[in-house]
Design an enzyme around this catalytic site. Structure first.
Site, PDB file in Angstrom:
ATOM      1  N   TRP A 182       0.868  -1.188   0.000  1.00 20.90           N
ATOM      2  CA  TRP A 182       0.000   0.000   0.000  1.00 20.90           C
ATOM      3  C   TRP A 182       0.894   1.223   0.000  1.00 20.90           C
ATOM      4  O   TRP A 182       1.899   1.269   0.721  1.00 20.90           O
ATOM      5  CB  TRP A 182      -0.909   0.027   1.241  1.00 20.90           C
ATOM      6  CG  TRP A 182      -1.636   1.337   1.339  1.00 20.90           C
ATOM      7  CD1 TRP A 182      -2.698   1.737   0.595  1.00 20.90           C
ATOM      8  CD2 TRP A 182      -1.298   2.445   2.189  1.00 20.90           C
ATOM      9  NE1 TRP A 182      -3.057   3.022   0.930  1.00 20.90           N
ATOM     10  CE2 TRP A 182      -2.225   3.481   1.906  1.00 20.90           C
ATOM     11  CE3 TRP A 182      -0.313   2.665   3.158  1.00 20.90           C
ATOM     12  CZ2 TRP A 182      -2.184   4.722   2.566  1.00 20.90           C
ATOM     13  CZ3 TRP A 182      -0.275   3.903   3.810  1.00 20.90           C
ATOM     14  CH2 TRP A 182      -1.207   4.906   3.514  1.00 20.90           C
ATOM     15  N   GLU A 221      -2.926  -2.809  -2.508  1.00 22.85           N
ATOM     16  CA  GLU A 221      -4.074  -2.328  -1.727  1.00 22.85           C
ATOM     17  C   GLU A 221      -4.462  -0.929  -2.181  1.00 22.85           C
ATOM     18  O   GLU A 221      -3.673   0.010  -2.069  1.00 22.85           O
ATOM     19  CB  GLU A 221      -3.685  -2.331  -0.238  1.00 22.85           C
ATOM     20  CG  GLU A 221      -4.778  -1.795   0.680  1.00 22.85           C
ATOM     21  CD  GLU A 221      -4.348  -1.771   2.154  1.00 22.85           C
ATOM     22  OE1 GLU A 221      -3.176  -2.090   2.457  1.00 22.85           O
ATOM     23  OE2 GLU A 221      -5.179  -1.409   2.995  1.00 22.85           O
ATOM     24  N   LYS A 223      -7.069   2.580  -2.340  1.00 21.48           N
ATOM     25  CA  LYS A 223      -7.712   3.457  -1.362  1.00 21.48           C
ATOM     26  C   LYS A 223      -8.472   4.524  -2.126  1.00 21.48           C
ATOM     27  O   LYS A 223      -8.148   4.820  -3.272  1.00 21.48           O
ATOM     28  CB  LYS A 223      -6.622   4.070  -0.473  1.00 21.48           C
ATOM     29  CG  LYS A 223      -7.158   4.791   0.736  1.00 21.48           C
ATOM     30  CD  LYS A 223      -6.075   4.878   1.810  1.00 21.48           C
ATOM     31  CE  LYS A 223      -6.560   5.715   2.963  1.00 21.48           C
ATOM     32  NZ  LYS A 223      -5.681   5.607   4.140  1.00 21.48           N
ATOM     33  N   ASP A 255      -9.456  -3.468   1.578  1.00 25.03           N
ATOM     34  CA  ASP A 255      -9.518  -2.945   2.949  1.00 25.03           C
ATOM     35  C   ASP A 255     -10.863  -2.254   3.068  1.00 25.03           C
ATOM     36  O   ASP A 255     -11.161  -1.324   2.309  1.00 25.03           O
ATOM     37  CB  ASP A 255      -8.353  -1.974   3.172  1.00 25.03           C
ATOM     38  CG  ASP A 255      -8.350  -1.330   4.562  1.00 25.03           C
ATOM     39  OD1 ASP A 255      -9.431  -0.871   5.014  1.00 25.03           O
ATOM     40  OD2 ASP A 255      -7.284  -1.257   5.178  1.00 25.03           O
ATOM     41  N   HIS A 258     -11.525   1.515   2.819  1.00 23.19           N
ATOM     42  CA  HIS A 258     -10.986   2.254   1.677  1.00 23.19           C
ATOM     43  C   HIS A 258     -11.959   2.511   0.535  1.00 23.19           C
ATOM     44  O   HIS A 258     -11.551   2.638  -0.615  1.00 23.19           O
ATOM     45  CB  HIS A 258      -9.759   1.513   1.132  1.00 23.19           C
ATOM     46  CG  HIS A 258      -8.585   1.577   2.051  1.00 23.19           C
ATOM     47  ND1 HIS A 258      -7.340   1.141   1.708  1.00 23.19           N
ATOM     48  CD2 HIS A 258      -8.465   2.058   3.306  1.00 23.19           C
ATOM     49  CE1 HIS A 258      -6.508   1.320   2.723  1.00 23.19           C
ATOM     50  NE2 HIS A 258      -7.172   1.875   3.700  1.00 23.19           N
ATOM     51  N   HIS A 282      -8.058  -6.647   4.312  1.00 21.47           N
ATOM     52  CA  HIS A 282      -7.755  -5.942   5.558  1.00 21.47           C
ATOM     53  C   HIS A 282      -9.101  -5.662   6.194  1.00 21.47           C
ATOM     54  O   HIS A 282      -9.878  -4.860   5.676  1.00 21.47           O
ATOM     55  CB  HIS A 282      -7.039  -4.610   5.294  1.00 21.47           C
ATOM     56  CG  HIS A 282      -5.556  -4.746   5.252  1.00 21.47           C
ATOM     57  ND1 HIS A 282      -4.723  -3.661   5.106  1.00 21.47           N
ATOM     58  CD2 HIS A 282      -4.750  -5.839   5.364  1.00 21.47           C
ATOM     59  CE1 HIS A 282      -3.463  -4.093   5.115  1.00 21.47           C
ATOM     60  NE2 HIS A 282      -3.463  -5.407   5.275  1.00 21.47           N
ATOM     61  N   ASP A 290     -11.675   6.314   6.579  1.00 23.49           N
ATOM     62  CA  ASP A 290     -10.735   5.232   6.888  1.00 23.49           C
ATOM     63  C   ASP A 290     -10.075   5.465   8.243  1.00 23.49           C
ATOM     64  O   ASP A 290      -8.888   5.716   8.338  1.00 23.49           O
ATOM     65  CB  ASP A 290      -9.674   5.201   5.772  1.00 23.49           C
ATOM     66  CG  ASP A 290      -8.627   4.132   6.000  1.00 23.49           C
ATOM     67  OD1 ASP A 290      -9.016   3.018   6.374  1.00 23.49           O
ATOM     68  OD2 ASP A 290      -7.435   4.430   5.805  1.00 23.49           O
ATOM     69  N   ASP A 292      -9.793   3.412  10.838  1.00 17.94           N
ATOM     70  CA  ASP A 292      -9.126   2.258  11.443  1.00 17.94           C
ATOM     71  C   ASP A 292      -9.484   2.033  12.898  1.00 17.94           C
ATOM     72  O   ASP A 292      -8.625   1.735  13.719  1.00 17.94           O
ATOM     73  CB  ASP A 292      -7.601   2.355  11.250  1.00 17.94           C
ATOM     74  CG  ASP A 292      -7.204   2.190   9.796  1.00 17.94           C
ATOM     75  OD1 ASP A 292      -7.372   1.098   9.264  1.00 17.94           O
ATOM     76  OD2 ASP A 292      -6.749   3.183   9.188  1.00 17.94           O
ATOM     77  N   ASP A 322      -6.542  -4.792  10.200  1.00 19.08           N
ATOM     78  CA  ASP A 322      -5.839  -3.512  10.058  1.00 19.08           C
ATOM     79  C   ASP A 322      -6.586  -2.428  10.826  1.00 19.08           C
ATOM     80  O   ASP A 322      -7.452  -1.764  10.275  1.00 19.08           O
ATOM     81  CB  ASP A 322      -5.742  -3.139   8.562  1.00 19.08           C
ATOM     82  CG  ASP A 322      -4.933  -1.869   8.349  1.00 19.08           C
ATOM     83  OD1 ASP A 322      -4.298  -1.401   9.311  1.00 19.08           O
ATOM     84  OD2 ASP A 322      -4.937  -1.346   7.221  1.00 19.08           O
TER      85      ASP A 322
HETATM   86  C1  RNT Z   1      -3.601   2.523   5.025  1.00 17.15           C
HETATM   87  C2  RNT Z   1      -3.700   1.082   4.661  1.00 17.15           C
HETATM   88  C3  RNT Z   1      -2.545   0.228   5.108  1.00 17.15           C
HETATM   89  C4  RNT Z   1      -2.035   0.542   6.498  1.00 17.15           C
HETATM   90  C5  RNT Z   1      -1.084  -0.483   7.052  1.00 17.15           C
HETATM   91  C6  RNT Z   1      -0.349   0.023   8.250  1.00 17.15           C
HETATM   92  O1  RNT Z   1      -4.733   3.217   4.751  1.00 17.15           O
HETATM   93  O2  RNT Z   1      -4.886   0.546   5.150  1.00 17.15           O
HETATM   94  O3  RNT Z   1      -2.877  -1.108   4.987  1.00 17.15           O
HETATM   95  O4  RNT Z   1      -3.075   0.728   7.408  1.00 17.15           O
HETATM   96  O5  RNT Z   1      -0.246  -0.923   6.077  1.00 17.15           O
HETATM   97 ZN    ZN Z   2      -5.155  -1.594   5.082  1.00 17.14          ZN
END
Ligand code: RNT
Ligand code: ZN
Length: 415
Positions: A182, A221, A223, A255, A258, A282, A290, A292, A322
């Site tokens: 990513w 990955e 986004k 993810d 994203h 993820h 996003d 997290d 993640d």
């Molecule tokens: C960031 C991505 C990525 C990170 C990690 C730490 O938006 O989701 O995967 O969170 O690699």
């Molecule tokens: Zn991620």
């Protein structure tokens, strides 16, 4: 009759085999991200901490400060989580000998051998990620798509090093390693050119993935946007899905933080399965964006696991987590989020899939709706408690005291 036995009978009356579900859940590994333990700081930063493309908020005391602390915290969390585990590593967790430091384009397997030893001792698999953020070599927020040749070269070399390291980890463990890329590349304001950065990224990826490694599964990955890059993301969903679709061995990692909030990864999984033999995930929780946040046992996580299960793709979907929240006890964050992911997986394995599918296929949508709704109040908690018991980990509510004791004995001494 115990509560578990009674639950088993209720499930059996719907044609659901509880023993098979328990066995399937226990056999499926979940890759637990190491970065929850130290707010994505890593061990290689000369300036200290995450930044430049990634952000963690909160200042709860006691975050791990080094390899020993991070291992100890991870083990404490792992001892409270049922199921098979992998460690999801990032390149910034290179373990340097005293006084040693090398830049990210020069890291080698040697810097991760201590992690392999740790994984081996504890029966964990390992996954890997290049760390393309929190580094002065990011130029104007760009890495692999930068117009600056030196910047691109540095990050290409870093990613190549990460794939070589992943191969050696895989060889050492006799396993395959997911190496997921990513990058945060994007622009704050309206681009004057949306194509050229993507052409440069494509060329960089071609170089990175040129070498074939038998123990590595590669993924990219995407986004949609991030804070500071609101107007343009180079590695968008269309870009990476197209890249992966045209480069065998490279997979698009989804993810669920994203995408636009009305898009769901649960729907994307069966959209990609006809075209890819593997789909890496993820699993996270976005709050408005996003963000997290710690994974919950919420609708979308259950829906994601439902798709993994009912498409018959439990072995094809690689589940990784993640999330990183520095505002709460970090070990508890790991435990809650990972237990909830496990819980959602087991829950999905216990749904009346055959009856639901038959209703849909025969056009009996009323029956499908009734079945889906009523399955929500099946005695799932009793099966979950049994799952934890068989795994030798505490049931719900009884792990919390262990974490609080650990906070007192260990985390609070980290001043
Ligand atoms: C960031 C991505 C990525 C990170 C990690 C730490 O938006 O989701 O995967 O969170 O690699
Ligand atoms: Zn991620």
């Amino acid at each position: 009759m115990t509560r578990f036995e009674s639950a088993k009978e209720i499930y059996a009356s719907l044609g659901i085999d509880v023993e098979a579900a328990l066995a399937a859940a226990a056999a499926k590994p979940i890759s637990i991200h190491i970065w929850q333990g130290d707010d994505v700081r890593g061990f290689d930063s000369l300036t200290g901490g995450a930044g430049n493309g990634i952000q963690t908020t909160g200042n709860y005391p006691g975050g791990a400060r080094n390899f020993e602390e991070l291992k100890a915290d991870f083990l404490r969390a792992a001892s409270l989580i049922p199921g098979k585990k992998r460690i999801n590593l990032h390149a910034c967790y290179a373990v340097f000998a005293d006084g040693e430091w090398v830049d990210r384009d020069r890291i080698t397997y040697r810097h991760f051998a201590p992690w392999v030893e740790f994984a081996r001792e504890n029966g964990f698999g390992i996954d890997f990620n290049p760390t393309v953020f929190s580094d002065p070599m990011m130029r104007d927020g760009l890495s692999l798509s930068s117009p600056d040749e030196r910047t691109r070269r540095f990050w290409i070399d870093h990613c190549k090093a990460c794939r070589r390291i992943s191969e050696e980890i895989g060889e050492a463990l006799g396993d395959t390693v997911l190496c997921n890329l990513w990058i945060p590349d994007g622009l704050k304001d309206t681009p004057a050119d949306r194509l050229e950065p993507r052409e440069r990224l494509r060329a960089a990826l071609d170089e990175i993935f040129a070498e074939k490694y038998p123990h590595v599964v590669d993924s990219v990955e995407s986004k949609v946007f991030a804070i500071g890059v609101e107007s343009y993301t180079v590695g968008s969903s269309e870009f990476y899905i197209s890249y992966a679709a045209t480069h065998p061995g490279v997979y698009p990692l989804l993810d669920n933080g994203h995408y636009h909030p009305t898009e769901t990864v649960s729907d994307k999984i069966p959209a990609l399965l006809p075209f890819f033999d593997k789909i890496p995930l993820h699993v996270t929780r976005g709050v408005r964006w996003d963000s997290d946040h710690v994974v919950l046992f919420d609708d979308e996580i259950r829906e994601i696991m439902l798709e993994v299960v009912r498409t018959g793709a439990v072995d094809r979907v690689l589940i990784g987590l993640d999330f990183f929240d520095a505002s709460i006890n970090r070990v508890a964050a790991w435990v809650i989020g990972t237990r909830d992911a496990e819980k959602a997986l087991l829950w999905a394995l216990l749904q009346p899939h055959d009856a639901l599918r038959a209703a849909q296929e025969s056009g009996d949508f009323t029956r499908r709706l009734m079945l889906a709704e009523e399955s929500k109040t099946l005695p799932f908690g009793d099966v979950w408690t049994e799952y934890c018991r068989r795994a030798g980990v505490p049931a719900d509510s009884s792990w919390y005291d262990c974490v609080m004791q650990y906070e007192k004995d260990v985390l609070e001494t980290r001043k």
